[in-house]
Motif scaffolding. Structure first.
Motif, short mmCIF file in Angstrom:
data_model
loop_
_atom_site.label_atom_id
_atom_site.label_comp_id
_atom_site.label_asym_id
_atom_site.label_seq_id
_atom_site.Cartn_x
_atom_site.Cartn_y
_atom_site.Cartn_z
N GLY A 186 37.87 46.04 49.34
CA GLY A 186 38.24 44.83 49.89
C GLY A 186 38.79 43.77 49.05
N PHE A 187 37.98 43.56 48.12
CA PHE A 187 38.62 42.70 46.83
C PHE A 187 39.73 43.35 45.96
CE2 PHE A 187 34.08 40.77 46.98
CZ PHE A 187 34.51 39.71 47.51
N VAL A 188 39.53 44.60 46.13
CA VAL A 188 41.11 45.12 45.23
C VAL A 188 42.29 45.05 46.08
CG1 VAL A 188 42.02 47.39 44.53
CG2 VAL A 188 39.69 47.04 43.92
N LEU A 189 42.08 45.15 47.38
CA LEU A 189 43.09 44.83 48.32
C LEU A 189 43.56 43.37 48.16
CD1 LEU A 189 42.23 46.71 51.65
CD2 LEU A 189 43.94 47.13 49.83
N LEU A 190 42.71 42.42 48.13
CA LEU A 190 42.75 41.11 48.00
C LEU A 190 43.46 40.74 46.58
CD1 LEU A 190 39.56 39.74 49.79
CD2 LEU A 190 41.89 39.61 50.74
N LEU A 191 43.08 41.36 45.67
CA LEU A 191 43.78 41.44 44.16
C LEU A 191 45.06 41.54 44.46
CD1 LEU A 191 43.32 40.66 41.29
CD2 LEU A 191 42.60 42.99 40.94
N ALA A 219 43.60 33.26 39.35
CA ALA A 219 43.57 34.74 39.62
C ALA A 219 42.36 35.15 38.59
CB ALA A 219 44.70 35.56 39.43
N VAL A 220 42.28 34.75 37.41
CA VAL A 220 41.39 35.06 36.61
C VAL A 220 39.97 34.71 37.16
CG1 VAL A 220 40.41 34.81 34.32
CG2 VAL A 220 42.83 35.46 34.52
N ALA A 221 39.79 33.43 37.54
CA ALA A 221 38.79 32.95 37.90
C ALA A 221 38.06 33.70 39.19
CB ALA A 221 38.86 31.36 38.24
#
Lengths: 344, 134, 412
Positions: free
Chosen positions: A197-202, A258-260
């Protein structure tokens, strides 16, 4: 959790000045580096990295021309507002090992609101300049703004919600999300499904960045070949220079966000260093991460495709990226409800 | 990435050398005039231009001694760049007018006109010594 | 965009005479309804240089190099069309080998012109990477042209009665290397331009012109072929060596299976013509007959033949942008009595009105660029008197042409 509410005004002012200087300098350097990246991808040499500094120096030394049809007050205020608000965003975002200057005074929700302010300043400046190109550009900028809000909001909410579900206090605080003090990140909280999920959001956030920064393929408001610069067509001299600086600061702010959110790791978490050395190492690593984010979400995207029509911006951001974001959110929700890999 | 075929292409290109020809210098010098001066003085080196091919048509060369003053070059010059000087029965060529077609070379019955491979012909004065061949 | 639909406010957006979307000066006035184009008007004539006037004061041997300068991209098409017109009037027999040399150069010109266009089109779409790529690929043909003719842009190779330079055997390997280069890179170019999703969504169903409209508006060249009109001067009325070559008009359905007549089809046609040109040059190299390349080596004789000539003729050439037509009338004087140039854009420009209506602002640059306009080729008339520009209506033009015909009839 380190609360900064009791911070004394002097260190806040000092911090603000330092962050403003950092934002402007880093913005210009990263713009130079980004142009170099783009040039090399296009088999060109490109301008030297110090070129943005020369551009700004030249713009700031020139007169600003206010067109006859413009509303002078609004026209001249817009660039200042854009630069100031861009710097304010940086005050809420952790920079490497440093906590945000205004941590405790505002959180992620505020940052989301602040992100719209430079764009609104641009819109106001465009409408105030009284040119048909600028008017069309302003209309397009507003449409673009509305388009990317949904995917951006989904990405941000999903992260905060997952942290809250993991039982972490103050999940909307960027200092918490970045785990600056705690070392807890979204990736350590989430299970396998959550990581998907987080990869998709990234990916969603990487695509929101060009829209936020009005770069190709979402540079429809400025569209050189259509509107000859759109919003900025009437701007010149100092005012244009300020917008140029604001663009640089905003690039840093978006990349830092994005980094944070997604790449919060610090060197000092893994290598034992003295406190000062740790700060320096973390900061250098932070700059590296910014460069990587800018490379992928600005350079590669802007070099690799054609400009969208404004109607495409809407359908792609609401439809495809909104859908992708919701899918990511769903994964995160399922992950949390299944209790996978949680810290509880 | 089949729907964005440019992305793999640009990532490959990123690791390759740029295709730009870096004549005369990699970056624009702060002052072009000063740069050219220092090149002339031998202080800076200039990146050489791409070599001209054989039969390149550059600045015209005129051999006054062979010329017989037949005026055929004047009749074929599309740009009217050639002037006849009646007192010496020779011609004068204005390089700023010349369009480098080299038709006068072909037409000349005694082979008195040629094209050199000199192509950097910028000047501040249309009628400077460098811009008039006679 | 909270426009009240009841009091819909239209506004005018001028594009040009100088605008980043336009490579040459022309003035468009768009009546916009929001992002949609409601009405289009355009005013060419901003780039008139009086070349015909200059030509009518020069002899054909001089003019043939002047024609190179009508257009920087399709120079050889103009000089070829002009030379063909004069050759017909003066009844000059062009040597067989010269025809082949002319064909090779004309096809190299098509190669570089189409690649240049592809780059410009990509730039209009905001896709600068493809712009740089296309122009880098184009450079190879420019290098070969420079190697063969002595100059990159104004080749100056065509002469009345043949060509000024022969291609020798030792030059063939360089030509062959460039053909190989284009054959290798063609698949990559087609993939990058045609499979890219962002280009597809921008170009498909954009600036559509049906076959019927293409015929009614008298479009020519790739613009007409992209709408499915099988029309190509090279195969319809062959000139130079095209009669000996195996050539058929390139139509979009060869590649796509159907014809839409949109901007995407115009990209397809032009890119496939690049491949076709490589094949034609190969055929020329294989069949090149030996012999002279110029009807007469001595310039005074060419000049005399042109001076003696009387009559009128039309030279037609398929320029990269479409049919290019030169009308020449000689009356026994060193310079022609009339010289009229009709470039391909002159035929194609009216299709803009049809193609732009109902499109978005965003599509204006690419639709305008899609016919590959060349204003410096086209602009033949600009009436400026007492600081005002006269607009000539159909009635005015008719009156003027009747007057001129009477004048010409009196003279001859």
């Amino acid at each position: 959790m380190v609360m900064m509410l009791g911070m004394d005004p002097i260190s806040i002012i000092g911090g603000t000045v330092a962050v403003a200087l950092f934002g402007i300098l880093a913005g210009l350097v990263f713009m130079g580096v980004e142009r170099k990246f783009a040039a090399h991808m296009q088999a060109r040499i490109g301008p030297p990295i110090r070129q943005p500094f020369r551009d700004v120096a030249k713009l700031l030394s020139k007169d600003s021309i206010v067109p006859e049809n413009a509303i002078p007050l609004l026209f001249n205020m817009a660039p200042v507002l854009a630069l100031a608000s861009s710097i304010v965003i940086l005050l809420y975002i952790p920079l490497g090992g440093f906590l945000p200057v205004l941590a405790g005074y505002g959180d992620l929700i505020l940052v989301m609101y602040l992100l719209t302010v430079p764009a609104l300043a641009l819109v106001a400046g465009g409408f105030a300049s009284g040119s048909p190109y600028a008017t069309v550009g302003s209309q397009r900028e507003m449409v673009t703004m509305m388009s990317y809000e949904l995917p951006l909001a989904i990405a941000v909410i999903a992260i905060a919600w997952r942290l809250a579900a993991a039982g972490i206090a103050d999940p909307f605080s960027l200092a918490t999300i970045a785990g600056t003090a705690t070392g807890i990140t979204i990736w350590s909280v989430a299970g396998p499904l959550g990581i998907i999920g987080f990869v998709l959001l990234l990916i969603v956030l990487a695509w929101v960045t060009p829209a936020e920064l009005s770069r190709v393929p979402c540079d429809t408001p400025e569209a050189e070949t259509e509107l000859c610069g759109g919003l900025l067509v009437e701007y010149s001299g100092r005012n244009l220079g300020l917008f140029y600086l604001a663009q640089g600061v905003k690039t840093v702010a978006m990349a830092a966000l994005a980094v944070a959110l997604f790449l919060p790791w610090n060197i000092s978490w893994y290598v034992a260093l003295s406190p000062n050395a740790a700060l320096v190492a973390d900061f250098a690593f932070f700059l590296l991460k910014l460069m990587v984010v800018i490379f992928f979400s600005v350079s590669v995207i802007r070099v690799g495709m054609a400009r969208f029509r404004i109607t495409h911006v809407v359908s792609i951001y609401w439809g495809y990226l909104g859908g992708l974001g919701l899918l990511g959110l769903l994964c995160v929700v399922l992950d949390a409800s299944l209790g996978g890999g949680g810290m509880l | 990435m089949s729907f964005l075929p440019a992305i793999p292409e640009i990532l490959r290109q990123f690791l390759k050398r740029p295709a730009t020809n870096i004549f005369p210098a990699k970056y624009l010098p702060p002052s072009v005039t000063k740069y050219l001066q220092s090149v002339q003085e031998g202080k800076t080196s200039i990146h050489p231009p791409v070599e001209t091919p054989p039969n390149f048509r550059g600045k015209i060369l005129y051999d006054r001694d062979t010329c017989i003053g037949c005026k055929l070059c004047i009749r074929v010059c599309p740009a009217n760049a050639i002037e006849f000087l009646p007192e010496t029965k020779r011609v004068r060529i204005y390089v700023t007018q010349c369009i480098f077609c080299s038709q006068c070379n072909d037409a000349c019955p005694v082979d008195a006109l040629h094209m050199s491979d000199e192509f950097l012909l910028a000047d501040e004065d249309r009628y400077s010594e460098n811009m008039i061949v006679e | 965009m909270s426009e009240d639909s009841k009091n819909k406010a239209t506004f005018n957006v001028p594009i040009g005479p100088v605008h980043p979307a336009l490579k040459e000066p022309i003035l468009f006035t768009f009546k916009m309804d929001g992002e949609l184009v409601e009405e289009v008007d355009f005013a060419p004539g901003k780039c008139h240089r009086g070349i015909e006037w200059m030509g009518m004061r020069r002899n054909p041997v001089q003019i043939v190099h002047l024609t190179d300068r009508i257009c920087g991209i399709c120079g050889v098409s103009h000089s070829l069309a002009f030379a063909r017109a004069v050759e017909q009037i003066a009844e000059i027999e062009v040597p067989e080998r010269a025809h082949y040399v002319r064909t090779i150069i004309a096809e190299y010109e098509r190669l570089q012109s189409h690649l240049l266009w592809a780059g410009v089109a990509a730039h209009e779409l905001g896709f600068d990477t493809l712009f740089f790529l296309a122009w880098r690929v184009r450079e190879e043909s420019m290098d070969v042209i420079e190697y063969l003719t002595g100059n990159r842009v104004n080749y100056g190779i065509v002469q009345v009665g043949g060509v000024r330079r022969d291609f020798t055997e030792d030059q063939f390997p360089r030509i062959e290397a460039s053909l190989q280069y284009y054959e290798d890179i063609a698949a990559k170019l087609l993939k990058l331009f045609l499979e890219d999703k962002t280009i597809q969504i921008r170009c498909k169903q954009c600036g559509v012109m049906s076959k019927r409209e293409a015929l009614e508006l008298c479009t020519v060249g790739p613009t007409a072929r992209a709408s499915g009109v099988a029309m190509d001067v090279r195969s319809d009325s062959p000139y130079a060596a095209y009669g000996d070559l195996d050539i058929a008009p390139v139509l979009p359905h060869h590649y796509l299976g159907l014809t839409n007549g949109d901007v995407y089809d115009r990209i397809v046609v032009r890119l496939l013509e690049v491949v076709q040109s490589v094949d034609l040059i190969r055929q020329c190299l294989a069949n090149m007959p030996p012999g002279e390349v110029l009807w007469e080596k001595k310039y005074p004789k060419i000049l005399a033949a042109c001076k003696k000539a009387t009559g009128e003729a039309v030279g037609r050439v398929e320029a990269p942008r479409g049919e290019c037509l030169h009308y020449v009338r000689m009356d026994g004087n060193p310079s022609p009595q009339t010289w009229k140039v009709k470039a391909s854009t002159y035929s194609n420009q009216l299709s803009w009105l049809k193609m732009l209506k109902g499109e978005q602002i965003a599509d204006i640059p690419i639709v305008v660029a899609s016919i590959d306009p060349c204003m410096s080729c086209t602009d033949r008339v600009a009436v400026v008197r007492d600081d005002r520009t006269d607009i000539l209506t159909k009635a005015d033009l008719h009156r003027l042409s009747v007057e001129k015909t009477r004048r010409l009839a009196q003279w001859s």
